[in-house]
Design a protein around this motif. Structure first.
Motif, short mmCIF file in Angstrom:
data_model
loop_
_atom_site.label_atom_id
_atom_site.label_comp_id
_atom_site.label_asym_id
_atom_site.label_seq_id
_atom_site.Cartn_x
_atom_site.Cartn_y
_atom_site.Cartn_z
N UNK A 1 4.96 6.57 13.09
CA UNK A 1 4.90 7.68 14.04
C UNK A 1 4.34 7.19 15.37
N UNK A 2 4.80 7.80 16.45
CA UNK A 2 4.21 7.59 17.76
C UNK A 2 3.36 8.81 18.10
N UNK B 1 0.79 -1.22 0.00
CA UNK B 1 0.00 0.00 0.00
C UNK B 1 0.82 1.27 0.00
N UNK B 2 2.13 1.16 -0.06
CA UNK B 2 3.00 2.33 0.05
C UNK B 2 2.69 3.37 -1.03
N UNK B 3 2.78 4.67 -0.67
CA UNK B 3 3.21 5.21 0.63
C UNK B 3 2.16 4.99 1.71
N UNK B 4 2.55 4.37 2.80
CA UNK B 4 1.63 4.04 3.88
C UNK B 4 2.23 4.50 5.21
N UNK C 1 10.30 2.54 11.46
CA UNK C 1 10.57 3.53 10.42
C UNK C 1 11.96 3.33 9.81
N UNK C 2 12.94 3.00 10.65
CA UNK C 2 14.29 2.74 10.15
C UNK C 2 14.28 1.59 9.13
N UNK C 3 13.47 0.58 9.41
CA UNK C 3 13.50 -0.64 8.59
C UNK C 3 12.64 -0.56 7.34
N UNK C 4 11.57 0.22 7.37
CA UNK C 4 10.63 0.19 6.25
C UNK C 4 10.53 1.49 5.45
N UNK C 5 11.22 2.53 5.87
CA UNK C 5 11.07 3.79 5.14
C UNK C 5 11.54 3.66 3.70
N UNK C 6 12.54 2.80 3.45
CA UNK C 6 13.02 2.60 2.10
C UNK C 6 12.01 1.89 1.21
N UNK C 7 10.98 1.33 1.82
CA UNK C 7 9.92 0.64 1.06
C UNK C 7 8.60 1.40 1.14
N UNK C 8 8.70 2.65 1.55
CA UNK C 8 7.53 3.51 1.50
C UNK C 8 6.61 3.48 2.70
N UNK C 9 7.04 2.85 3.80
CA UNK C 9 6.22 2.78 5.00
C UNK C 9 6.88 3.64 6.08
N UNK C 10 6.13 4.62 6.60
CA UNK C 10 6.65 5.49 7.65
C UNK C 10 5.86 5.26 8.94
N UNK D 1 8.60 12.12 6.24
CA UNK D 1 9.10 12.08 7.62
C UNK D 1 8.68 10.78 8.28
N UNK D 2 9.29 10.47 9.42
CA UNK D 2 8.93 9.27 10.16
C UNK D 2 9.78 9.12 11.40
N UNK D 3 9.41 8.16 12.24
CA UNK D 3 10.13 7.91 13.47
C UNK D 3 9.97 9.02 14.49
N UNK D 4 8.90 9.79 14.38
CA UNK D 4 8.70 10.97 15.22
C UNK D 4 7.63 10.71 16.27
N UNK D 5 7.72 11.45 17.36
CA UNK D 5 6.73 11.42 18.44
C UNK D 5 5.88 12.68 18.32
#
Length: 314
Positions: A209-210, A147-150, A198-207, A265-269
């Motif tokens: 957030x907390x 479903x990326x970008x997801x 986010x570290x593992x999936x951002x390269x595949x279009x998945x971000x 963006x991703x991995x953010x609180x």
């Protein structure tokens, strides 16, 4: 879309958002924030799959959303996050219904309960709030990638400030159990999981957030007693606490799921519909450094894979 802040409601942050042809999965969707989040996203045109452990409560929630949003596309899945066998069978059911997922909102949780154990023997708060969602998200990753970008939204809390994750004894086998420390650890885990995912999936279009939704009186508070409110109040009167309505409490989840300014963006609180600042000793908000530390996120990831008995190839 601007970030409206503390008082924003779901309808305000989702105004003008079109989620037609988008698939959303929401855990903890039988009450409180989960129902309101489902309603708001369905109102934007999304197909919503509502997940809960109690079929009767889930049916009532579906009826509530359907009444509010006539013609909404709603499906359901039964999962008990405190039982990894249920998570595995439920994930398979979801994948059969949703080959692609655009938004996964890990909303379910327990708070400040007495010492209890999950089906696999994990401490209930860490096991339900983190490990159940960790396994579910990992199993649903193929659909999120399709479903990326997801986006994946993990419900954390300002309660993460009560404690970091004890990587040596997260399940309280060798230390004294304290319910608020345990809750804090589980909410820190939700934030760290967002960083690690986010570290593992951002390269595949998945971000990922907390989200801190704020303080809201929902079923999550069912284990609380007056002394608990006094602890949270930190010297203030209960009426002085910054409580939100359910519509306000769900707003940051909806904002995290839909905000254009979070693209890339991703991995953010996130809190109050914005990216949180670092926590300060005298403030209610903000995020502790240990909750967004990538090294700790990697440690938690490895620990979590070991505990659930599943290695994810991404």
């Amino acid at each position: 879309m601007s970030a409206p802040g503390f008082h924003a409601t779901t309808d305000e942050v989702s105004a003008g958002v079109d989620l037609s042809a988008r698939q959303v999965v929401i855990t903890g969707a039988s009450s409180g924030l989960g129902v309101e989040t489902a309603r708001a996203l369905a109102n934007c045109g999304a197909a919503v799959l509502m997940v809960a452990r109690d079929a009767q409560k889930l049916d009532a929630a579906v009826a509530q959303v359907s009444q509010s949003v006539p013609g909404a596309s709603i499906d359901t899945a039964i999962i008990d996050l405190a039982d990894l066998d249920s998570v595995r069978s439920g994930a398979a059911d979801i994948l059969s219904k949703c080959p692609t997922i655009d938004l996964l909102i890990n909303n379910a949780g327990v708070m400040a309960c007495p010492l209890q154990r999950t089906a696999q023997g994990f401490e209930m708060q860490f096991g339900t709030n983190h490990l159940g969602h960790f396994l579910l998200t990992g199993l649903l990753a193929p659909a999120l990638i399709a479903g990326a970008p997801s986006r994946v939204i993990n419900l954390s809390s300002a309660g993460h400030r009560f404690a970091p994750v004890d990587m040596e004894d997260p399940n309280y086998h060798n230390r004294h159990y304290e319910k608020w420390q345990s809750y804090g650890q589980s909410k820190t885990a939700n934030a760290l999981f967002s960083v690690g995912l986010d570290q593992r999936l951002q390269g595949r279009g998945v971000r990922a957030f907390a989200v801190h939704p704020g303080m809201i009186m929902t079923e999550l508070s069912r284990h609380m007693v007056p002394e608990d409110f006094a602890q949270i109040a930190r010297g203030r009167k209960p009426e002085e606490l910054p409580f939100k309505t359910v519509e306000q409490g769900s707003a940051t989840s909806v904002w995290a799921a839909t905000a254009l300014e979070l693209e890339g963006l991703g991995g953010l609180y996130l809190e109050d519909c914005h990216v949180a600042e670092p926590a300060t000793p005298d403030g209610d908000g903000g995020v502790e450094a240990y909750a967004v530390d990538p090294v700790l996120a990697d440690q938690l990831w490895q620990t979590s894979e070991d505990l659930v008995g599943e290695k994810f190839d991404f």
